[in-house]
Scaffold this active site. Sequence first.
Site: not given
Length: 361
Positions: A138, A193, A225, A249, A253
């Site tokens: 971001y 990752k 993942d 982010d 959620d």
Amino acid sequence: MAQYRIATIEGDGIGPEVTRAAMAVLTEACGAGALAFEMLEGGAGHYTKSGEVLPDDTFAGCRDADAILHGAAGLPGVVYPDGTEVGNDLHLRLRFRLDLYANVRPIKLLPGVLSPLRAFEGGGIDYVIVRENTEGLYASRGAGVVLRDEIASDSLVVTRKGTERVARFAFDLAAGRNGAPRDGQRRVTVCDKANILRSYAFFRRICDEVHAGYPDIAIDYAYADAITVHMLKRPDSYDVIVAENMFGDIISDLGAATVGGMGISPSGEIGDGHALFQGAHGSAPDIAGQNAASPIATILSGVMMLRWLGRRKVDAALVSAADRIEAAVGKVLAEGRAVPRDLGGAATCTEVTDAVRRALV
């Protein structure tokens, strides 16, 4: 009696309703005069009227206040020429200009709330996701490149300074908690990752270096993942998770969904000198003005605000008020006094707010 200035931006959609609900509960718990809410303009609606999403006087009010309380921002179709949403830009500008580098998302199964994870319907989910808030993918906000309408690219940025400070924030947070529900171990899990990209391998290495200063706290690792599986299968093994901006982010959620959804999920964006608190949900313009929104996420964000401010100002009364509000929310939900619609009940925003105020002891 100490009085604290709270820069307050209601924003768009359900923002005004949930903000006023939180203000009522916070005032009830802290007593009249303890919190001075300074109402400020900002958001997508203000942009359509003035061309400004964050006016200069609103920024100055936020910069000079003791803390910031925000409702929600964003309206359908209100976008910049590049297609990005105007509403998001409100807290993004505050995030970068006030250097709010730690996005804190508690993932906690509250009393009376059914988790979609059947094995944990009786409780056992209680961890915090700390997301690096100013770097990562971001950091390319507003700086991505589109070439000949054929190729688009955004750069992922990871710095030593940014990673060190968010990792230290995560370990400090773990030091003050009771550990993971499964084993009581204080632990920081690094989500990355590192097996694929050098930037994430660097992120992990810096977290390891910071961990050396916290010998009593365990560290472990999860690829972005794989952690989505673990958060569903064994969420009770987590205490604090630290992640790069975009990964944080996304998994925040997912975590919220496991404990009842966005409507009851609080968040804080915290820096060394400033902090902003808001529900993790959006502005939900489809139900705005109908008294149908759940105020719980914003109320619990107010709890986070009081705890942060209480520690910062060494004010035990604020911390006590935060504990009482959290207990009141749990009591209302556990006893089914006023269950909001997103949790399967029929209570209005006003009814939930009033029930929480009555449950304060």
